[in-house]
Design a protein around this motif. Structure first.
Motif, PDB file in Angstrom:
ATOM      1  N   ALA A 126     -23.940  51.768   7.267  1.00 23.98           N
ATOM      2  CA  ALA A 126     -25.121  51.399   8.058  1.00 23.98           C
ATOM      3  C   ALA A 126     -26.134  50.585   7.252  1.00 23.98           C
ATOM      4  O   ALA A 126     -27.097  50.075   7.813  1.00 23.98           O
ATOM      5  CB  ALA A 126     -25.788  52.652   8.619  1.00 23.98           C
ATOM      6  N   GLY A 127     -25.933  50.507   5.936  1.00 20.62           N
ATOM      7  CA  GLY A 127     -26.865  49.769   5.096  1.00 20.62           C
ATOM      8  C   GLY A 127     -28.201  50.452   4.963  1.00 20.62           C
ATOM      9  O   GLY A 127     -29.257  49.813   5.033  1.00 20.62           O
ATOM     10  N   THR A 128     -28.162  51.776   4.762  1.00 23.27           N
ATOM     11  CA  THR A 128     -29.393  52.556   4.682  1.00 23.27           C
ATOM     12  C   THR A 128     -29.272  53.573   3.551  1.00 23.27           C
ATOM     13  O   THR A 128     -28.273  53.603   2.842  1.00 23.27           O
ATOM     14  CB  THR A 128     -29.664  53.229   6.052  1.00 23.27           C
ATOM     15  N   GLU A 160     -26.711  50.806  17.319  1.00 22.62           N
ATOM     16  CA  GLU A 160     -25.287  50.443  17.360  1.00 22.62           C
ATOM     17  C   GLU A 160     -24.660  50.595  15.973  1.00 22.62           C
ATOM     18  O   GLU A 160     -23.598  51.177  15.810  1.00 22.62           O
ATOM     19  CB  GLU A 160     -25.139  49.002  17.853  1.00 22.62           C
ATOM     20  N   ARG A 161     -25.339  50.061  14.964  1.00 27.41           N
ATOM     21  CA  ARG A 161     -24.858  50.132  13.585  1.00 27.41           C
ATOM     22  C   ARG A 161     -24.730  51.597  13.144  1.00 27.41           C
ATOM     23  O   ARG A 161     -23.719  51.995  12.559  1.00 27.41           O
ATOM     24  CB  ARG A 161     -25.813  49.355  12.675  1.00 27.41           C
ATOM     25  N   ALA A 162     -25.724  52.399  13.445  1.00 25.76           N
ATOM     26  CA  ALA A 162     -25.688  53.821  13.084  1.00 25.76           C
ATOM     27  C   ALA A 162     -24.548  54.528  13.808  1.00 25.76           C
ATOM     28  O   ALA A 162     -23.816  55.315  13.201  1.00 25.76           O
ATOM     29  CB  ALA A 162     -27.015  54.492  13.424  1.00 25.76           C
ATOM     30  N   ARG A 218     -21.059  57.781   2.913  1.00 19.11           N
ATOM     31  CA  ARG A 218     -20.255  56.800   3.651  1.00 19.11           C
ATOM     32  C   ARG A 218     -21.033  56.207   4.825  1.00 19.11           C
ATOM     33  O   ARG A 218     -20.944  55.010   5.097  1.00 19.11           O
ATOM     34  CB  ARG A 218     -18.958  57.435   4.143  1.00 19.11           C
ATOM     35  N   ILE A 219     -21.773  57.052   5.514  1.00 20.02           N
ATOM     36  CA  ILE A 219     -22.578  56.544   6.630  1.00 20.02           C
ATOM     37  C   ILE A 219     -23.637  55.584   6.104  1.00 20.02           C
ATOM     38  O   ILE A 219     -23.838  54.500   6.662  1.00 20.02           O
ATOM     39  CB  ILE A 219     -23.219  57.708   7.420  1.00 20.02           C
ATOM     40  N   ALA A 220     -24.305  55.954   5.023  1.00 21.37           N
ATOM     41  CA  ALA A 220     -25.337  55.094   4.440  1.00 21.37           C
ATOM     42  C   ALA A 220     -24.754  53.744   4.026  1.00 21.37           C
ATOM     43  O   ALA A 220     -25.349  52.693   4.297  1.00 21.37           O
ATOM     44  CB  ALA A 220     -25.987  55.789   3.244  1.00 21.37           C
TER      45      ALA A 220
END
Length: 141
Positions: free
Chosen positions: A88-90, A23-25, A83-85
């Motif tokens: 998503a906290g990755t 979901e987060r991704a 931005r995705i990282a």
């Protein structure tokens, strides 16, 4: 495609441990994608998504979300991954793997003409994350 089905497919394709991670991704990718696409196109994509993902995409496209930029921004793969990282906290490598999974699910969920328009609006480096057939078709090879 229903929300739970989309999230399940993202989880499987990206090798994520649970639905929350998928979901987060998914949210991170659709928000970032909506910042890269022209606003009208992002809204058309959102119209074919389950309500909660659609809302996240519309907020980012309209610039009304807390973590949104502006629709139609011009940026390449490095900014896309960053931005995705962040969202998503990755890390960026994981973000790219997750983005490819989400984009593959979107490719299957959206009307073919809409996925073609979306692919055509993306730069070549981001388009490489699309399923192989779509990426090759859009590059003209």
């Amino acid at each position: 495609m229903h929300h739970d089905e989309m999230i399940g497919k993202v989880r499987t394709l990206a090798g994520l441990p649970d639905g929350g991670s998928a979901e987060r991704a998914s949210r991170a990718v659709v928000c970032t994608l909506s910042e890269r696409l022209p606003a009208g196109l992002a809204r058309h994509v959102a119209a074919q998504l389950p309500p909660d993902l659609a809302a996240a995409m519309r907020r980012a496209a309209d610039g009304t979300g807390a973590d949104s930029g502006h629709a139609g921004e011009r940026f390449g793969l490095a900014v896309f991954a960053g931005r995705i990282a962040d969202r998503a906290g990755t890390d960026e490598d994981t973000a790219l793997r997750e983005a490819a999974a989400v984009l593959e699910v979107l490719d299957a969920a959206l009307a073919p003409e809409l996925t073609e328009r979306m692919a055509g609006a993306l730069p070549a480096d981001i388009r490489e994350l699309l399923p192989v057939e779509r990426a090759v078709e859009e590059s003209g090879e």
